[in-house]
Scaffold this active site. Sequence first.
Site, mmCIF file in Angstrom:
data_model
loop_
_atom_site.group_PDB
_atom_site.id
_atom_site.type_symbol
_atom_site.label_atom_id
_atom_site.label_comp_id
_atom_site.label_asym_id
_atom_site.label_seq_id
_atom_site.Cartn_x
_atom_site.Cartn_y
_atom_site.Cartn_z
ATOM 1 N N ILE B 489 0.825 -1.208 0.000
ATOM 2 C CA ILE B 489 0.000 0.000 0.000
ATOM 3 C C ILE B 489 0.856 1.253 0.000
ATOM 4 C CG2 ILE B 489 -0.272 0.374 2.476
ATOM 5 C CD1 ILE B 489 -3.347 0.501 1.869
ATOM 6 N N GLY B 490 2.166 1.095 0.228
ATOM 7 C CA GLY B 490 2.966 2.323 0.289
ATOM 8 C C GLY B 490 4.439 2.106 0.048
ATOM 9 N N GLY B 491 4.789 1.025 -0.675
ATOM 10 C CA GLY B 491 6.197 0.798 -0.981
ATOM 11 C C GLY B 491 6.794 -0.435 -0.319
ATOM 12 N N SER B 530 0.695 -1.568 11.064
ATOM 13 C CA SER B 530 2.145 -1.365 10.903
ATOM 14 C C SER B 530 2.874 -2.699 11.016
ATOM 15 C CB SER B 530 2.676 -0.364 11.938
ATOM 16 O OG SER B 530 2.107 0.892 11.739
ATOM 17 N N ARG B 531 2.281 -3.765 10.444
ATOM 18 C CA ARG B 531 2.862 -5.083 10.624
ATOM 19 C C ARG B 531 3.605 -5.617 9.406
ATOM 20 N NH1 ARG B 531 0.074 -8.870 7.896
ATOM 21 N NH2 ARG B 531 1.109 -10.545 9.015
ATOM 22 N N GLY B 715 7.122 -1.416 13.669
ATOM 23 C CA GLY B 715 6.158 -0.735 12.815
ATOM 24 C C GLY B 715 6.328 0.769 12.897
ATOM 25 N N VAL B 716 6.038 1.438 11.800
ATOM 26 C CA VAL B 716 6.296 2.877 11.712
ATOM 27 C C VAL B 716 5.031 3.664 11.378
ATOM 28 C CG1 VAL B 716 7.405 4.610 10.244
ATOM 29 C CG2 VAL B 716 8.723 2.660 11.064
ATOM 30 N N GLU B 718 1.763 3.994 11.823
ATOM 31 C CA GLU B 718 0.551 4.460 12.494
ATOM 32 C C GLU B 718 0.777 5.539 13.537
ATOM 33 O OE1 GLU B 718 -0.708 0.204 13.071
ATOM 34 O OE2 GLU B 718 -2.547 1.151 12.406
#
Lengths: 161, 767
Positions: B489-491, B530-531, B715-716, B718
């Site tokens: 969803i974002g790279g 963020s998993r 995880g980053v 959220e």
Amino acid sequence: MSTKRVVTATINGTDSTLIVDDRMSLLDALRDAAGLTGTKEGCLTGDCGACSVIMNGRLVDSCLVMAPEAEGAIIETVEGLAQGNDLHPLQKRFLEHAALQCGVCTPGFLVAAKDLLDRNPEPTDDEVRYWLAGNLCRCTGYDKILRAVHDAAADLRSSSR
Amino acid sequence: MEKQTPGGRPYKVIGTRPIRHDGEDKVTGRAQSGADISFRDQLYGKVLRSPHPHARIVSIDASKALAMPGVEAVITGAELPQPHDRMFLSGEGGVENFRYVNDRVLASGKALFEGHPIAAVAAKDIWTAEEAVKAIEVTYEVLPAVTDVLKAMQPDAPLLHEEITTETLGEKKKESTNVCRHTQHKRGDVDQGFSAADVVIEREFTTSTVHQGYIEPHNATALYRSDGQITIWTSTQAPFWVRRDVAELLELPLSTIKVVPLEIGGGFGGKIAVYLEPLAVLLSKKTGKPVKLVMNRQEVFLATGPASSTATRIKIGVKKDGTITAAAAHLVYEAGAFPSNWAVMGSMCVLAPYKMETLLIDAFDVLTNTPKVMAYRAPSSPQAIFGVESVLDEIALELGMDPLELRMKNAVEEGDRRADGPKFPRIGLKETIQAAMDSEHYKSPAPSGPNQSRAVAVGFWFNAGLQSSATVGINMDGTASVVTGSVDIGGSRASMAMMAAEALGLKAEEVRPSVADTDAIGHTDVTGGSRTTFATGMAVYEACQDVLGQLKKRVATLWELPEEEIEFDGSAFQHADNGKDPMTVKELGAKLTATGGPVMGHSSVAPTGVGASFGVHIADVEVDPETGKVTVLRYTVVQDVGQAIHPSYVEGQMQGGAVQGIGWALNEEYVRNDEGKMMNPSFLDYRVPTMLDVPSIETILVEVPNPGHPYGVRGVGETPIVPPLGTLHNAIARAVGVRMRSLPMSPPKLSAALQAKGLEAIAAPTP
């Protein structure tokens, strides 16, 4: 009731003949009749800019243009930015700067930014922000897009020198 | 635990910034999302939605619609199998009962929110489908609606579900109510804690319903074949959950359904639940043709899951030196039209950043005639922590203490317990606060013009583990492919390839990452919480270890040496003293055929070593006292990111999350009229930040590696949405002396508050 008609337009430099329904937007015509799905639908009300294209030299939300209005028009979409496998500086800089995450707003940003740089080869921060304020991005927070546009502008200036 | 591989070597690929592998397709317009695929014989679906927030459905007559030329099928709630009780994980910690999913997908009996699906149509084109929907005659008995959480708790409030009673501390009460759950966490004697305090401040806060605001609307296309085999093409965060939900709803075995995840245009938690997928399947079953449904923006606002509005009360007591002695939190969360547990999540977040001997948390999930709340980036944490960070700001002012020092004094560290029990493993809150204190932004003079100020706030998110699968194949030239079940969803494809490259001693460009459909990879849970980089990254790492184990055997064969004596040093296989040249994975590729054939590694994981994440934000603002417009002059996000795999995309998560939080704080809200109808379901009237509304967000990456991951990943994505609410609230309060305690702090609300303050000042001038 449904009325079909033929629309001829120049899309990304190619003469195109499209069979469209009168109720179609230019966005629908590009996506469904021309098969150019790079132009995205985000809102259908002209508020998000995901469907930005350049029509007769003017940046428009293609969801707000009816397909029959495109008769005889010259239209540029995201698919026309690269020359073959040679990406436009904006495309290269967006990739280098990670100026996209999900990427759905990216085609609209690229087209809108190209239109800006066609008009203004050396925009200030404020000019970029103003010009691109009609394009919503929910992922990036915009900073990397701003940087990519400035770098692409510099690339274009040095290559045109 | 400094920046190195588990073998103690410096990273070669991790921490670099390669071009993402899927990038070309996304800048040329070739990437295909769910709305971009079509079939020659496809039908177009459209949903008839309730115009009323609460109404009994007396009758549905679709005969006129069915008689229209080009209309091939109409379905209603009666077509779904009888609902049954089964709990399942519906989001980032959200739990739902399938009993209510049927009803959410297609109403039966009552419409419970404006936009609630009543029926769906399949027709030859979208215009016919739209006309057919209008031709369906529905008789409603309109019922009183309640959309405000506090009103919904009142004994005389309209009831959404007669069968629901409050579950409080595990026990069900007798009387029907809209309060579906009451959760409590307690530590020590909180009254004693408050009496030991020198300063006690208690305040009430409200926040409005907000939407994830992804740019791509929901879509689904399904084909139900005559042999009962189903394929679903959709843009989702959780293809395996779509398969589970459709199978459960239609009472089918999982093996009959294949879900093909297309590219996804944002989600932020909002594209986890099924909305259109079951309808597309049912319509395809009836017609034998592929059926495509795409929502418009209004449908997205009205009928997908936003984040809870809340009403909270926060009380904190501190000693003169700033030590927190007690805290109490009373949290009320909007559940929407069906039972949720978002207040439960809020109760686990609200006091998580701070140590204290005594605490009391009461949290209430409350049903309202609004769409069922779904996950939105760090779901429930922003609303809960907003109040705490505001009260702490007032305490810092009262004590004359630096607000970051106050937080440092009370910050949790390894071994401290969260209110709900679990002990924190190695975390980096103190390091993050220190980095904020040391930042150029915080050290620079605060803006001192009229109506300007600076403030800070802290944020927290658990991060999730769940389950992931990956395969890693070594190509016959020694390059590699990585396949996972995690939607990118974002790279994330880039980070998967980078972790595999690091493990195998390859370059990032020598690894080709892809996302598989549900037939082509083992079960993989949601892209969310963020998993993905953490858990799916761990599956990729383990699959690489599987590959390396197999390759070592090949090297042993080639060298005619015992396997145990051969080592992989991160670049190549070595033997201590046989005089052989080291052999890389790249070189081994050409030797696979001769040594036993292809090599592929597999791994499925359910990792438990999840690392929680903390952030500190710093904002400089200026308020226009006449219009109430807030200008964010400068904004910095400081966060413990564990180990950044691709720093550009980590920065992007921090910037994007912060800007969503800024929108939540300053402008975004569902505006509802007296009937409970949403007045602003468009991007024109629901104002998400544009490029003109925010400055370039600055980022400071603090890297405290998570010991629960081989590469230190935590995880980053959220955490960065959490602090902006408190940060901007506090900055506005410090700039103009008004504590809004109510979000959004939009120009009309802020200017009204400033006017009221001005009148007050005239009435009773104070120094």
